[in-house]
Design an enzyme around this catalytic site. Sequence first.
Site, PDB file in Angstrom:
ATOM      1  N   HIS A   1     -10.431   6.992 136.353  1.00 41.22           N
ATOM      2  CA  HIS A   1     -10.479   7.958 137.439  1.00 41.22           C
ATOM      3  C   HIS A   1     -11.707   8.862 137.331  1.00 41.22           C
ATOM      4  CE1 HIS A   1      -8.774  11.549 139.726  1.00 41.22           C
ATOM      5  NE2 HIS A   1      -8.612  10.563 140.577  1.00 41.22           N
TER       6      HIS A   1
ATOM      7  N   TYR B   1     -13.509  16.636 151.865  1.00 37.34           N
ATOM      8  CA  TYR B   1     -12.938  17.146 150.618  1.00 37.34           C
ATOM      9  C   TYR B   1     -13.908  18.144 149.979  1.00 37.34           C
ATOM     10  CZ  TYR B   1      -9.727  13.088 150.629  1.00 37.34           C
ATOM     11  OH  TYR B   1      -8.782  12.154 150.947  1.00 37.34           O
TER      12      TYR B   1
END
Length: 711
Positions: A440, A473
């Site tokens: 990630h 975002y």
Amino acid sequence: MSEALNKPENFWNRELSWLEFNYRVMSEARDKSLPLFERLKFLSITASNLDEFFMIRVASLKDMVHAKYNKKDIAGMTPAVQLEKIYEKTHEMVNLQYSTYNRSFLPALKANHLIIVTSYEDLNEEQEKYVDEYFMRDVYPVLTPMAVDSSRPFPLVRNKTLNIGALICSHDDKEKVNYDFATVQVPSVLPRVVRIPSENKEDTTIILLEQIIEKNIQKLFLNYKVLCAYPYRIIRNADLTIEEDEAADLLKEIQKQLKKRQWGEVIRLEVEEGMDKRLLKILKSEFKAEESYIYKINGPLDLTFLMKVSGLEGFEHLKYEKYVPQPVKELNHDEDIFTQIRRQDIVLHHPYQTFDPVVDFVRQASKDPNVLAIKQTLYRVSGNSPIIASLAAAAENGKQVTVLVELKARFDEENNIVWAKMLEKAGCHVIYGLVGLKTHSKITLVVRRDEDGIRRYVHLGTGNYNDATAKQYTDLGLLTCQDPIGEDATAVFNMLSGYSEPLHWNKLLVAPLWLRNRFLELIGRETANAKAGKPAHIIAKVNSLCDAQIITALYEASNAGVKIELIVRGICCLKTGIKGVSENITVRSIVGNFLEHARIFYFYNNGWEEVYMGSADWMPRNLDKRVEITFPVEDEACKKKVMEVLRIQLADNVKAHILQPDGTYEKVDKRGKTLICAQEYFCELARKEAAGEDNDEPKRVFEPLYHVEEE
């Protein structure tokens, strides 16, 4: 002390906390001070959020119940109890969604000359003619009606698709007692929102595709009489189970599992309120739907169509002006990016500042004859990613290109498989990460031959290498060529490609082996300082906080007198306001036009402040089951910029919601105060910096967080 603090009554349940987050999104939809079309977006988001919540979180709990797994969570709730509470809460939420839609949105839209047809029976003669012609010309050729009888089994109804169920009988059956079930899928390849003629010239009138099909459904069953027809929709278990240890080829295993998503257990059934009881009985039987997860909807199923409505042209006065990400003042487009990074570390703040420097970093590296190698991790990328194109071009230009493509990025698996294959064909070395772990982390390493030798240039970020979501975002990134970070970056990729664990790290904090302990050490240091009578302060901005060990450490710090300010967008299992446990902790959640996504960690450290950013939340999965990178921000100018993000967010009194002791969230009381909206502030700051304007004035209203007052 830890055992006394680590009790179920000191934690909120993770799933119920997430539902509270969705209520915060809903509160934006219900806020009449916002432009109407912006409110439509928020209601649409609550619907898409709820779909994913059921497909993954509710599905996982149902799997546990089926397996008779009764272990309690940190809040002391078994999976069965959690499901019971979730069903109760989500039924309330859906009722609120539709009361908002019916009572608030429809009248407000009509008052602004946008009419959404609520029933095809409301159409006038001209509109009926238009709709019928549209059906025969554009819709009818695409539809595939499917009847169910002894020779035709119940068809596969795909996850999240909108369908119309009907009861049909023979024209000879005058009593209408012998009927069959039939279904037709509302085609996703056609627009769901259809504009039709209006009675008044100043109005815009739209009708939904399922209403057009329902009105004309008799034309699909010419040899039968349609007794009734109603829309329905199902949500299936979409949580993939991948046995990585037993999979000879991870890519093929994931491709196989993706097909199973369409056959997953039905965990939610939405039907139109007032559906014929006979039709509902058939659906309940075929989908094995328990009463608790049947949702009888007073309005159109699947409110995500409101996102399309919000994009209609001609209603600009009901929308915010579209924000354009601004140039980064530290970067000059006319100068080589590597020269500029050598000069200074650069912090990027998206979407206030453009994502272009990240794209340019990879693009310039792909063309630069002095660049020897590019290494990058990819978790989620856009549909037509310029970064992917640059990586492929770099390989074709003879550079060593290593790309870790995370195949297990939820709902992006198919997309990532396509990219992985394309990159391999271009000559890139593609790896799929470590068995049992998701990668990630967000890191790019460029190895370049400079005049004074080999130098490593690194980009580290809190968000994905996705140029599309970078406009929506809020994330932060760091461009640097510091030798210690460059060495660590090389070690990261060696670990990912060769399973080589470094003996030590210079600067980076890497999960799953090192990050948790370092966070506990940093929290523990503030605790020790507070016990010694020194000022102590922790600020953390994360998406989610549900790790029991981290929360317990924060409780201990609070007890010792550490001032703890948390900015947690979504799930927060920590409780505030518990006497002797969390009296020195505040939690705020900011829900605005952009999705808060950055992770920032601040520790006062007796005046030697430390600031970190990274890809990891304070969740067990991030600390124990993923490859994550948290990195220090040490350059003073960069550190000041990051701390300003925290300072402004802590001052927000427009979009901030404060966690209450009962688990609910309340907006900040702003009466008599200067209004401060963090996201608007950073939009304006980016504009001023790009224009070279002085920005001293707005900064004066904020107290610097990095000076802790001694009591």
